[in-house]
Design a protein around this motif. Structure first.
Motif, PDB file in Angstrom:
ATOM      1  N   LYS A  17      56.908  39.755  18.539  1.00 25.02           N
ATOM      2  CA  LYS A  17      57.568  41.035  18.842  1.00 25.02           C
ATOM      3  C   LYS A  17      59.090  40.858  18.911  1.00 25.02           C
ATOM      4  O   LYS A  17      59.852  41.721  18.463  1.00 25.02           O
ATOM      5  N   LEU A  18      59.528  39.725  19.447  1.00 29.25           N
ATOM      6  CA  LEU A  18      60.963  39.449  19.539  1.00 29.25           C
ATOM      7  C   LEU A  18      61.569  39.100  18.179  1.00 29.25           C
ATOM      8  O   LEU A  18      62.779  39.223  17.991  1.00 29.25           O
ATOM      9  N   GLY A  19      60.732  38.638  17.262  1.00 25.98           N
ATOM     10  CA  GLY A  19      61.234  38.259  15.942  1.00 25.98           C
ATOM     11  C   GLY A  19      61.653  36.810  15.848  1.00 25.98           C
ATOM     12  O   GLY A  19      62.539  36.461  15.066  1.00 25.98           O
ATOM     13  N   LEU A  20      61.025  35.957  16.636  1.00 25.53           N
ATOM     14  CA  LEU A  20      61.351  34.533  16.580  1.00 25.53           C
ATOM     15  C   LEU A  20      60.704  33.881  15.367  1.00 25.53           C
ATOM     16  O   LEU A  20      59.587  34.219  14.989  1.00 25.53           O
ATOM     17  N   ALA A  21      61.425  32.952  14.753  1.00 26.94           N
ATOM     18  CA  ALA A  21      60.863  32.207  13.624  1.00 26.94           C
ATOM     19  C   ALA A  21      59.791  31.248  14.148  1.00 26.94           C
ATOM     20  O   ALA A  21      59.927  30.726  15.256  1.00 26.94           O
ATOM     21  N   LEU A  54      58.256  37.714  28.931  1.00 27.21           N
ATOM     22  CA  LEU A  54      58.333  36.283  28.652  1.00 27.21           C
ATOM     23  C   LEU A  54      58.944  35.526  29.830  1.00 27.21           C
ATOM     24  O   LEU A  54      58.489  34.430  30.183  1.00 27.21           O
ATOM     25  N   ILE A  55      59.961  36.111  30.444  1.00 26.98           N
ATOM     26  CA  ILE A  55      60.592  35.459  31.601  1.00 26.98           C
ATOM     27  C   ILE A  55      59.628  35.427  32.786  1.00 26.98           C
ATOM     28  O   ILE A  55      59.568  34.451  33.536  1.00 26.98           O
ATOM     29  N   GLN A  56      58.836  36.486  32.928  1.00 27.55           N
ATOM     30  CA  GLN A  56      57.889  36.539  34.048  1.00 27.55           C
ATOM     31  C   GLN A  56      56.773  35.505  33.919  1.00 27.55           C
ATOM     32  O   GLN A  56      56.247  35.030  34.932  1.00 27.55           O
ATOM     33  N   ILE A  57      56.406  35.160  32.686  1.00 27.57           N
ATOM     34  CA  ILE A  57      55.337  34.158  32.508  1.00 27.57           C
ATOM     35  C   ILE A  57      55.917  32.803  32.081  1.00 27.57           C
ATOM     36  O   ILE A  57      55.187  31.941  31.593  1.00 27.57           O
ATOM     37  N   SER A  58      57.220  32.628  32.300  1.00 32.09           N
ATOM     38  CA  SER A  58      57.876  31.401  31.816  1.00 32.09           C
ATOM     39  C   SER A  58      57.301  30.140  32.463  1.00 32.09           C
ATOM     40  O   SER A  58      57.300  29.072  31.854  1.00 32.09           O
ATOM     41  N   HIS A  59      56.803  30.255  33.702  1.00 28.60           N
ATOM     42  CA  HIS A  59      56.261  29.072  34.377  1.00 28.60           C
ATOM     43  C   HIS A  59      54.915  28.644  33.794  1.00 28.60           C
ATOM     44  O   HIS A  59      54.449  27.531  34.052  1.00 28.60           O
ATOM     45  N   LEU A  60      54.299  29.515  33.002  1.00 26.71           N
ATOM     46  CA  LEU A  60      53.002  29.190  32.403  1.00 26.71           C
ATOM     47  C   LEU A  60      53.117  28.759  30.941  1.00 26.71           C
ATOM     48  O   LEU A  60      52.187  28.170  30.394  1.00 26.71           O
ATOM     49  N   ILE A  61      54.245  29.056  30.321  1.00 28.40           N
ATOM     50  CA  ILE A  61      54.384  28.819  28.879  1.00 28.40           C
ATOM     51  C   ILE A  61      54.444  27.324  28.576  1.00 28.40           C
ATOM     52  O   ILE A  61      55.029  26.540  29.333  1.00 28.40           O
ATOM     53  N   ASN A  62      53.859  26.960  27.465  1.00 25.37           N
ATOM     54  CA  ASN A  62      53.893  25.572  26.997  1.00 25.37           C
ATOM     55  C   ASN A  62      55.312  25.225  26.541  1.00 25.37           C
ATOM     56  O   ASN A  62      55.876  25.891  25.675  1.00 25.37           O
ATOM     57  N   ILE A  63      55.876  24.172  27.107  1.00 23.79           N
ATOM     58  CA  ILE A  63      57.262  23.806  26.799  1.00 23.79           C
ATOM     59  C   ILE A  63      57.420  23.377  25.339  1.00 23.79           C
ATOM     60  O   ILE A  63      58.455  23.640  24.708  1.00 23.79           O
ATOM     61  N   ASN A  64      56.392  22.744  24.786  1.00 26.74           N
ATOM     62  CA  ASN A  64      56.470  22.329  23.378  1.00 26.74           C
ATOM     63  C   ASN A  64      56.540  23.540  22.448  1.00 26.74           C
ATOM     64  O   ASN A  64      57.218  23.512  21.414  1.00 26.74           O
ATOM     65  N   LEU A  65      55.847  24.606  22.842  1.00 29.28           N
ATOM     66  CA  LEU A  65      55.867  25.835  22.048  1.00 29.28           C
ATOM     67  C   LEU A  65      57.267  26.449  22.042  1.00 29.28           C
ATOM     68  O   LEU A  65      57.781  26.837  20.987  1.00 29.28           O
ATOM     69  N   THR A  66      57.880  26.529  23.217  1.00 24.86           N
ATOM     70  CA  THR A  66      59.213  27.139  23.295  1.00 24.86           C
ATOM     71  C   THR A  66      60.255  26.308  22.544  1.00 24.86           C
ATOM     72  O   THR A  66      61.107  26.858  21.851  1.00 24.86           O
ATOM     73  N   ILE A  67      60.159  24.994  22.667  1.00 22.28           N
ATOM     74  CA  ILE A  67      61.135  24.136  21.978  1.00 22.28           C
ATOM     75  C   ILE A  67      60.952  24.228  20.465  1.00 22.28           C
ATOM     76  O   ILE A  67      61.927  24.356  19.712  1.00 22.28           O
ATOM     77  N   ALA A  68      59.697  24.198  20.018  1.00 22.88           N
ATOM     78  CA  ALA A  68      59.431  24.256  18.572  1.00 22.88           C
ATOM     79  C   ALA A  68      59.918  25.572  17.976  1.00 22.88           C
ATOM     80  O   ALA A  68      60.611  25.591  16.947  1.00 22.88           O
ATOM     81  N   ILE A 103      65.140  31.179  23.965  1.00 17.99           N
ATOM     82  CA  ILE A 103      63.779  30.675  24.171  1.00 17.99           C
ATOM     83  C   ILE A 103      63.783  29.185  24.502  1.00 17.99           C
ATOM     84  O   ILE A 103      62.985  28.711  25.313  1.00 17.99           O
ATOM     85  N   ILE A 104      64.703  28.456  23.906  1.00 20.35           N
ATOM     86  CA  ILE A 104      64.676  27.000  24.062  1.00 20.35           C
ATOM     87  C   ILE A 104      64.972  26.579  25.501  1.00 20.35           C
ATOM     88  O   ILE A 104      64.532  25.535  25.968  1.00 20.35           O
TER      89      ILE A 104
END
Length: 253
Positions: A17-21, A54-68, A103-104
């Motif tokens: 939805k944000l348009g991230l690659a 995304l910020i509200q669920i940031s503590h649950l997000i996989n860090i490898n996903l955000t970095i990639a 995101i990173i």
């Protein structure tokens, strides 16, 4: 754990939805097909809700996903914008690149991610308002806008440099803080990588800046100039443009 898969699916959906690659394919084409005003709404207002989630669920997000996705977005945002001549497509790739930076750092420091997002909204709004004021949709349009609105064109040049992240402009603040935070988190290699990749985006921002300021003066303008015309005042554009340029001293410690 059991929450990993649902959270990852939700994260990827929000990032699309944000348009991230690499989930960005819809954004440049959609932005190219709509007006500048609608494009501004799509690039700014429409991103507030998914970014909030995304910020509200940031503590649950996989860090490898955000970095990639962050690295990919910065790379695609720079690479895709280099060959473009349409300003709306350039702004689409610029948006992808900036969201990559946001995101990173999301997993490391959500507050910094929010700060970066707010500055992104200000700078992107400033560019779209300026382009709307001078009715520019192609590079050729901004190369001939100097004779019509020299002050606004000069301001647009500074905003482009601010988007590129050059000091002492507003856009330098989030990049500096993100790099410092990554170094603090012992992610120096990641910080170095995204700095090097972001040079791609710097190239097309400088290309736009060159077109705006250096190609037309002191040549004879190609456009028909009507002298003594009254130009409407753009108070909102002036305010947003000022914020997009000189907010660096207000950067939090």
């Amino acid at each position: 754990s059991l929450t990993d898969l649902p959270v990852n699916i939700l994260s990827i959906a929000i990032m699309m939805k944000l348009g991230l690659a690499p989930l960005h394919f819809w954004m440049p084409e959609v932005l190219q097909g709509i007006s500048l005003t609608t494009g501004m709404i799509l690039s700014t207002w429409q991103k507030i809700a998914p970014m909030t989630l995304l910020i509200q669920i940031s503590h649950l997000i996989n860090i490898n996903l955000t970095i990639a996705l962050g690295i990919t977005s910065i790379l695609i945002g720079g690479w895709g914008g280099i060959g473009q001549t349409q300003l709306r497509k350039i702004m689409a790739f610029s948006s992808i690149g900036h969201l990559g930076w946001i995101i990173i750092i999301l997993k490391f420091d959500p507050q910094l991610s929010l700060f970066n997002f707010i500055l992104y909204l200000i700078m992107t709004t400033a560019v779209f308002l300026s382009l709307t004021s001078i009715s520019a949709v192609k590079m050729l349009d901004i190369s001939t806008s100097w004779a019509k609105t020299p002050a606004l064109t000069s301001t647009l040049m500074l905003i482009m440099l601010s988007l590129a992240g050059l000091p002492p402009l507003t856009g330098f603040a989030p990049k500096l803080l993100i790099i410092l935070e990554l170094i603090k988190q012992n992610a120096t290699a990641l910080a170095t990588m995204i700095m090097l990749i972001s040079l791609l985006a710097l190239f097309f921002y400088l290309r736009l800046t060159y077109l705006i300021t250096l190609t037309l003066p002191p040549n004879t303008p190609n456009s028909l100039i009507v002298w003594r015309t009254t130009h409407p005042s753009y108070l909102l554009t002036a305010m947003i443009n000022t914020m997009a340029i000189i907010l660096l001293p207000m950067t939090p410690n």
